[in-house]
Design a protein around this motif. Sequence first.
Motif, PDB file in Angstrom:
ATOM      1  N   GLN A  82      47.889  37.357  28.233  1.00  0.00           N
ATOM      2  CA  GLN A  82      46.701  36.794  27.602  1.00  0.00           C
ATOM      3  C   GLN A  82      45.423  37.216  28.330  1.00  0.00           C
ATOM      4  N   LEU A  83      45.572  37.792  29.512  1.00  0.00           N
ATOM      5  CA  LEU A  83      44.419  38.082  30.367  1.00  0.00           C
ATOM      6  C   LEU A  83      44.257  39.572  30.602  1.00  0.00           C
ATOM      7  N   ARG A  84      43.030  39.949  30.964  1.00  0.00           N
ATOM      8  CA  ARG A  84      42.691  41.317  31.370  1.00  0.00           C
ATOM      9  C   ARG A  84      41.945  41.228  32.694  1.00  0.00           C
ATOM     10  N   GLU A  85      41.998  42.312  33.461  1.00  0.00           N
ATOM     11  CA  GLU A  85      41.231  42.357  34.706  1.00  0.00           C
ATOM     12  C   GLU A  85      39.763  42.125  34.384  1.00  0.00           C
ATOM     13  N   GLY A  86      39.109  41.323  35.208  1.00  0.00           N
ATOM     14  CA  GLY A  86      37.700  40.989  35.010  1.00  0.00           C
ATOM     15  C   GLY A  86      37.480  39.709  34.214  1.00  0.00           C
ATOM     16  N   ILE A  89      38.502  32.971  34.721  1.00  0.00           N
ATOM     17  CA  ILE A  89      39.516  31.942  34.477  1.00  0.00           C
ATOM     18  C   ILE A  89      39.131  30.674  35.218  1.00  0.00           C
ATOM     19  N   GLU A  90      39.726  29.588  34.782  1.00  0.00           N
ATOM     20  CA  GLU A  90      39.517  28.293  35.416  1.00  0.00           C
ATOM     21  C   GLU A  90      40.878  27.747  35.809  1.00  0.00           C
ATOM     22  N   LEU A  91      40.984  27.307  37.059  1.00  0.00           N
ATOM     23  CA  LEU A  91      42.244  26.767  37.568  1.00  0.00           C
ATOM     24  C   LEU A  91      42.060  25.276  37.845  1.00  0.00           C
ATOM     25  N   ARG A  92      42.832  24.479  37.161  1.00  0.00           N
ATOM     26  CA  ARG A  92      42.777  23.032  37.391  1.00  0.00           C
ATOM     27  C   ARG A  92      43.863  22.688  38.403  1.00  0.00           C
ATOM     28  N   LEU A  93      43.449  22.087  39.510  1.00  0.00           N
ATOM     29  CA  LEU A  93      44.362  21.675  40.576  1.00  0.00           C
ATOM     30  C   LEU A  93      44.437  20.155  40.617  1.00  0.00           C
ATOM     31  N   ALA A  94      45.265  19.642  41.476  1.00  0.00           N
ATOM     32  CA  ALA A  94      45.429  18.187  41.586  1.00  0.00           C
ATOM     33  C   ALA A  94      44.126  17.499  41.967  1.00  0.00           C
ATOM     34  N   GLU A  95      43.317  18.167  42.809  1.00  0.00           N
ATOM     35  CA  GLU A  95      42.107  17.514  43.313  1.00  0.00           C
ATOM     36  C   GLU A  95      40.838  18.261  42.955  1.00  0.00           C
ATOM     37  N   GLY A  96      40.832  18.950  41.826  1.00  0.00           N
ATOM     38  CA  GLY A  96      39.609  19.626  41.421  1.00  0.00           C
ATOM     39  C   GLY A  96      39.891  20.862  40.599  1.00  0.00           C
ATOM     40  N   THR A  97      38.816  21.584  40.313  1.00  0.00           N
ATOM     41  CA  THR A  97      38.897  22.766  39.473  1.00  0.00           C
ATOM     42  C   THR A  97      38.237  23.935  40.191  1.00  0.00           C
ATOM     43  N   LEU A  98      38.823  25.112  40.026  1.00  0.00           N
ATOM     44  CA  LEU A  98      38.281  26.336  40.599  1.00  0.00           C
ATOM     45  C   LEU A  98      37.943  27.302  39.481  1.00  0.00           C
ATOM     46  N   SER A  99      36.851  28.047  39.667  1.00  0.00           N
ATOM     47  CA  SER A  99      36.516  29.137  38.760  1.00  0.00           C
ATOM     48  C   SER A  99      36.783  30.426  39.510  1.00  0.00           C
ATOM     49  N   ALA A 100      37.352  31.418  38.802  1.00  0.00           N
ATOM     50  CA  ALA A 100      37.680  32.689  39.449  1.00  0.00           C
ATOM     51  C   ALA A 100      37.554  33.817  38.440  1.00  0.00           C
ATOM     52  N   THR A 101      37.394  35.002  38.980  1.00  0.00           N
ATOM     53  CA  THR A 101      37.403  36.206  38.161  1.00  0.00           C
ATOM     54  C   THR A 101      38.665  36.962  38.517  1.00  0.00           C
ATOM     55  N   LEU A 102      39.408  37.341  37.514  1.00  0.00           N
ATOM     56  CA  LEU A 102      40.680  38.014  37.715  1.00  0.00           C
ATOM     57  C   LEU A 102      40.446  39.450  38.162  1.00  0.00           C
ATOM     58  N   SER A 103      40.887  39.776  39.374  1.00  0.00           N
ATOM     59  CA  SER A 103      40.645  41.113  39.900  1.00  0.00           C
ATOM     60  C   SER A 103      41.842  42.037  39.712  1.00  0.00           C
ATOM     61  N   GLN A 104      43.012  41.470  39.590  1.00  0.00           N
ATOM     62  CA  GLN A 104      44.192  42.319  39.463  1.00  0.00           C
ATOM     63  C   GLN A 104      45.310  41.558  38.767  1.00  0.00           C
ATOM     64  N   LEU A 105      45.970  42.213  37.833  1.00  0.00           N
ATOM     65  CA  LEU A 105      47.153  41.648  37.189  1.00  0.00           C
ATOM     66  C   LEU A 105      48.388  42.271  37.830  1.00  0.00           C
ATOM     67  N   LYS A 106      49.344  41.440  38.176  1.00  0.00           N
ATOM     68  CA  LYS A 106      50.594  41.927  38.761  1.00  0.00           C
ATOM     69  C   LYS A 106      51.742  41.589  37.808  1.00  0.00           C
ATOM     70  N   GLU A 107      52.596  42.514  37.618  1.00  0.00           N
ATOM     71  CA  GLU A 107      53.776  42.277  36.784  1.00  0.00           C
ATOM     72  C   GLU A 107      54.789  41.468  37.584  1.00  0.00           C
ATOM     73  N   PRO A 108      55.532  40.589  36.919  1.00  0.00           N
ATOM     74  CA  PRO A 108      56.517  39.785  37.649  1.00  0.00           C
ATOM     75  C   PRO A 108      57.696  40.603  38.145  1.00  0.00           C
TER      76      PRO A 108
END
Length: 108
Positions: A82-86, A89-108
């Motif tokens: 669903q995502l592309r480099e750049g 994204i927003e990450l919701r954690l237990a104690e808050g939210t982080l904003s980030a820019t996706l720099s690299q996609l790694k295959e599982p």
Amino acid sequence: QLQWDTLLTQFKHRYASYLTAQLNEWQARQQSLQEHRKITTTQRTQIEHLAQIIRAMDPQTVLQRGYAIVHHKGDLVKSPSQLREGDDIELRLAEGTLSATLSQLKEP
């Protein structure tokens, strides 16, 4: 004495059936209450079990275990495809939210 014994016998017969009926009614009520108590206990156990399941499935409980919920443009991210480099994204954690820019996609 004979009259007294006759009256006493009549009294016993009249009230014995009445008292027996009362006793039977009381026992039936007692049994009904015990059955209701058993049902109530069963229902309470079922409710407690369902509450445990609901708590375990609560997203906040999952986040407390160290997981994050990822969103991209307001949508829930379920797959890296669903995502592309750049992408932002927003990450919701237990104690808050982080904003980030996706720099690299790694295959599982």
